[in-house]
Enzyme design. Sequence first.
Site, PDB file in Angstrom:
ATOM      1  N   LYS A  14       0.858  -1.185   0.000  1.00  0.00           N
ATOM      2  CA  LYS A  14       0.000   0.000   0.000  1.00  0.00           C
ATOM      3  C   LYS A  14       0.882   1.219   0.000  1.00  0.00           C
ATOM      4  CE  LYS A  14      -3.986   2.132   0.652  1.00  0.00           C
ATOM      5  NZ  LYS A  14      -3.716   2.751  -0.656  1.00  0.00           N
ATOM      6  N   GLN A  43       7.411   3.789   3.644  1.00  0.00           N
ATOM      7  CA  GLN A  43       5.996   3.408   3.737  1.00  0.00           C
ATOM      8  C   GLN A  43       5.817   2.128   4.568  1.00  0.00           C
ATOM      9  OE1 GLN A  43       3.913   5.523   1.506  1.00  0.00           O
ATOM     10  NE2 GLN A  43       2.308   4.862   2.897  1.00  0.00           N
ATOM     11  N   LYS A  91       5.734   3.313   8.192  1.00  0.00           N
ATOM     12  CA  LYS A  91       4.571   4.179   8.420  1.00  0.00           C
ATOM     13  C   LYS A  91       3.296   3.335   8.492  1.00  0.00           C
ATOM     14  CE  LYS A  91       4.534   7.513   5.697  1.00  0.00           C
ATOM     15  NZ  LYS A  91       4.432   8.650   4.797  1.00  0.00           N
ATOM     16  N   LYS A 148       5.219   1.768  -3.236  1.00  0.00           N
ATOM     17  CA  LYS A 148       5.123   3.134  -3.764  1.00  0.00           C
ATOM     18  C   LYS A 148       5.307   3.064  -5.274  1.00  0.00           C
ATOM     19  CE  LYS A 148       4.690   7.487  -2.433  1.00  0.00           C
ATOM     20  NZ  LYS A 148       3.915   8.082  -1.326  1.00  0.00           N
ATOM     21  N   ASP A 206      -0.399  10.873  -4.405  1.00  0.00           N
ATOM     22  CA  ASP A 206       0.770  11.495  -3.771  1.00  0.00           C
ATOM     23  C   ASP A 206       0.984  12.789  -4.558  1.00  0.00           C
ATOM     24  OD1 ASP A 206       3.116  10.948  -1.770  1.00  0.00           O
ATOM     25  OD2 ASP A 206       4.154  11.629  -3.543  1.00  0.00           O
ATOM     26  N   THR A 241      -4.345  13.395   5.706  1.00  0.00           N
ATOM     27  CA  THR A 241      -2.914  13.547   6.017  1.00  0.00           C
ATOM     28  C   THR A 241      -2.682  14.859   6.782  1.00  0.00           C
ATOM     29  OG1 THR A 241      -2.425  12.314   4.006  1.00  0.00           O
ATOM     30  CG2 THR A 241      -0.588  13.448   5.042  1.00  0.00           C
ATOM     31  N   SER A 256      -6.831   5.631   4.087  1.00  0.00           N
ATOM     32  CA  SER A 256      -6.882   4.795   2.893  1.00  0.00           C
ATOM     33  C   SER A 256      -7.195   3.352   3.274  1.00  0.00           C
ATOM     34  CB  SER A 256      -5.534   4.821   2.160  1.00  0.00           C
ATOM     35  OG  SER A 256      -5.454   5.953   1.337  1.00  0.00           O
TER      36      SER A 256
END
Length: 444
Positions: A89, A110, A113, A125, A165, A208, A376
Amino acid sequence: MRILENVMEQVIRRNPNEPEFHQAVREVLECLEPVAERHPEYLKTGIFERIVEPERQIIFRVPWVDDNGRVQVNRGFRVQFNSAIGPYKGGLRFHPSVNIGIIKFLGFEQIFKNSLTGLPIGGGKGGSDFDPKGKSEGEIMRFCQSFMTELYKYIGPDIDVPAGDIGVGMREIGYMYGQYKRITNQFNGVITGKGLTWGGSLVRTEATGYGLCYFADEMLKANGKSFEGATVVISGSGNVAIYAAQKAIQMGAKVVALSDSNGYVYDPEGIDLDVVKRIKEVERKRIKEYVNYRSNAHYYEGCSGIWNIKCDIALPCATQNEIDKTAAEKLVSNGCYAVAEGANMPCTPEAVEVFLDNKVLFAPSKAANAGGVAISALEMSQNSIRCCWDFETVDCKLREIMKNIYKNVSKVAAEYGYPGNLVAGANIAGFLKVAQAMYAQGVV
Ligand code: NDP
């Protein structure tokens, strides 16, 4: 670094000319030394060597025809970095600076995170060196369709779920999703950041930026401070910056500056967000237009000068490495007492050192901007169970998630000998969950 230096050396050898990726890996490995000491089983099973190597990297040609009938060729990327705790993801970035090293740095970050959110999502990504600036609607659509015509082979709601993004907002998500649906004949949660009438989640647009402020608020409160009455400088004027500004203002702060890649605006009376939204979200123009609406505001060319503005709290929300040592020193000398990263890795390692040495409260992006991917993941949940939660429900979940990340990161930092250091806390806490899963799943 002692124990993990050989892992770092291998990363540099195997991935030459990828400085952002090296930077991201080094920061994590440096923090993981005490973990390596406490967990010899992770050394023995090669967890460190494996976690720095993407499971899969896909690079593909994206041909499309511009409005003048000329064939253009861009390069597409998807790095499926780690699936130990869930499907890959992570967002898609469309920007001329995109290359495999940038996508790898973002995909690597990511992993940790996504782990911190507490939700079952792995790290990935992607993106392209396509520049959406100055392109017509038709060109954007044709590019997105061509990009998805290749990408669809590698993604799926239980395999890999991309999102937006830099340069990829709801418009681009729409064009890509439409093409995915056409090719596969499936309506599913393969991509997040969708529109509200076709599977999107409320609060995803705000997530975000709001999450960043929720995280920063926890950090400030734990140190006897708050957004109330604070002067805030925010870089960028995209999705993250706009909604960080909105939440900071709601929490009682005065936001005095925003930027784009050409320059920044300073409005000493406080930024008027309705004007910014009109310029950026409706008209899709440059931030310098702002001064046409507000007579006391000033526009300055170049984006680094924004950090010379006196502020209490800085929220870098544009791009990587936008705050260097000099900018960090300026912020400190101007009395800035808190920095929370909305963008991914916006502060250079030297800048982070300046903040930590000067006891500036510092929230690293892995933890502080995890709100977007968290929502998400909630969009994926809503798609799976075919329901839509209301705004308050999702916003409450977001707040709770950010609170828990703060608690977890501070607790783990203290446990591993870095009290108050949220950089170390985020890297270690994010790593531990993924490492446990990798260990349990054997050498794969
Ligand atoms: P947008 O494309 O919506 O906005 C990006 C903003 O940053 C624009 O104002 C852009 O200016 C500016 N910017 C981009 N590149 C540069 C550059 N090289 N130098 C100076 N300014 C630049 O992107 P987002 O707001 O979505 O993303 C911003 C950051 O937040 C990125 O680091 C992204 O990875 C991170 N992030 C985003 C999430 C999300 O949910 N959207 C989630 C987690 C992290 P211009 O218009 O001139 O290019």
